[in-house]
Design an enzyme around this catalytic site. Structure first.
Site, PDB file in Angstrom:
ATOM      1  CG  HIS A   1       0.273   0.961  -4.865  1.00 35.61           C
ATOM      2  ND1 HIS A   1      -0.656   0.695  -3.877  1.00 35.61           N
ATOM      3  CD2 HIS A   1       1.359   1.489  -4.231  1.00 35.61           C
ATOM      4  CE1 HIS A   1      -0.158   1.053  -2.705  1.00 35.61           C
ATOM      5  NE2 HIS A   1       1.061   1.541  -2.897  1.00 35.61           N
TER       6      HIS A   1
ATOM      7  CG  HIS B   1       4.421  -1.207  -0.110  1.00 36.14           C
ATOM      8  ND1 HIS B   1       3.496  -1.615  -1.055  1.00 36.14           N
ATOM      9  CD2 HIS B   1       4.158   0.111   0.129  1.00 36.14           C
ATOM     10  CE1 HIS B   1       2.708  -0.601  -1.359  1.00 36.14           C
ATOM     11  NE2 HIS B   1       3.092   0.459  -0.654  1.00 36.14           N
TER      12      HIS B   1
ATOM     13  CG  ASP C   1       5.265   3.112  -2.136  1.00 38.44           C
ATOM     14  OD1 ASP C   1       4.302   2.729  -2.835  1.00 38.44           O
ATOM     15  OD2 ASP C   1       5.191   3.251  -0.899  1.00 38.44           O
TER      16      ASP C   1
ATOM     17  CG  HIS D   1       5.063   8.587  -1.832  1.00 35.95           C
ATOM     18  ND1 HIS D   1       5.203   7.607  -2.791  1.00 35.95           N
ATOM     19  CD2 HIS D   1       4.234   8.072  -0.881  1.00 35.95           C
ATOM     20  CE1 HIS D   1       4.491   6.548  -2.438  1.00 35.95           C
ATOM     21  NE2 HIS D   1       3.905   6.803  -1.286  1.00 35.95           N
TER      22      HIS D   1
END
EC number: 3.5.1.108
Length: 288
Positions: free
Chosen positions: A79, A236, A240, A263
């Site tokens: 973030h 969001h 990321d 991720h």
């Protein structure tokens, strides 16, 4: 265009969403061509610094963790990295007195606010970009992420959850300048059914409705204030992605398309890009 750093240091306090530990984080100006460097101030050793590089990513379970060769690590950097990218900060020293970046409200917005309060300083060095020259793709079952040559950054991202609270959401995004207005305040999210299991594994120790969107077994959003956007979940995930891609060290110039990314996937894409020198080149703004 020139590289940028902060005009002055700026600090915040907060808890880590996974460790539950309270830490102080300070973003400081850095010289040209420094990149983003993290320093663990709670460790009195000359080996307490970690470059925010895709090569140093050591864990991608629920967040992005970086480590150095001395097994010193900092988790949940994505973030903050997204905020630095969105505010066009090329060089900064991040000092933190604990193992995890504070989660704040679960988005990048508090970090954007910090950077805006500190101010931005143009530096006497050209801004660099990573220009993609040919398609690079990572695929795992029905999940995929790929980048293709483009004259500017353009991202198309789709998520697909069985939960009716989320479902299938798609978002296209093209202008870095609008990140702070349209993406930065999208919060992380999770399912209440997973919380006890995660806590038993030492994760989600600091999670609350103050820093995450919670979804119950009836597919209902439990946060009293509700959602900030109807498609806050895909926003969001895009946040990321930007944060993870910034561990390349510079802004990526490419058309990027993703479906059910993570991720781990984001990091795998960078490894694949840099594994083939014919797939990219470093350029300045004059060469775009």
């Amino acid at each position: 265009m020139h590289q940028s750093t902060l005009l002055k240091p700026v600090s915040c306090y907060g808890i880590g969403v996974h460790t539950g530990k309270r830490t102080q984080l300070t973003i400081e100006p850095a010289k040209e061509n420094t990149g983003i460097i993290f320093i663990r101030t709670d460790i009195s050793s000359e080996n307490n610094y970690i470059e925010a590089s895709y090569c140093n990513v050591s864990d991608t379970l629920l967040s992005t963790t970086i480590s150095n060769n001395h097994k010193i690590q900092i988790s949940t950097i994505e973030h903050l990295m997204a905020a630095l990218w969105g505010c066009s900060i090329d060089n900064a020293i991040i000092k933190i007195d604990g193992p995890e970046v504070p989660i704040m409200d679960g988005s990048s917005k508090p970090f954007v606010f910090m950077i805006e309060c500190a101010g931005k300083k143009l530096q006497n060095a050209p801004k660099k970009y990573l220009k993609i020259l040919k398609e690079v793709k990572v695929v795992n079952k029905d999940c995929e992420l790929y980048c293709t040559p483009s004259e500017h950054m353009a991202v198309d991202l789709t998520i697909d959850f069985s939960s009716k609270a989320i479902g299938r959401q798609n978002l296209s995004f093209g202008m870095q300048e609008s990140f702070t207005k349209n993406i930065a305040d999208a919060r992380t999210f999770g399912f209440i059914r997973d919380v006890e299991y995660l806590k038993s594994k030492g994760l989600a120790q600091g999670a609350s409705f103050e820093n995450a969107i919670g979804i119950d077994e009836h597919d209902k959003v439990l946060n009293p204030s509700g959602l900030r956007y109807a498609d806050e979940f895909v926003r969001h995930k895009l946040l990321d992605l930007f944060g993870d891609l910034y561990t390349s060290g510079i802004s990526v110039v490419s058309a990027i398309k993703g479906y059910k990314t993570s991720h781990a996937f984001n990091n795998e894409l960078l490894h694949k890009i840099f594994s083939d020198t014919t797939s990219y080149k470093f350029v300045t703004s004059n060469e775009l």
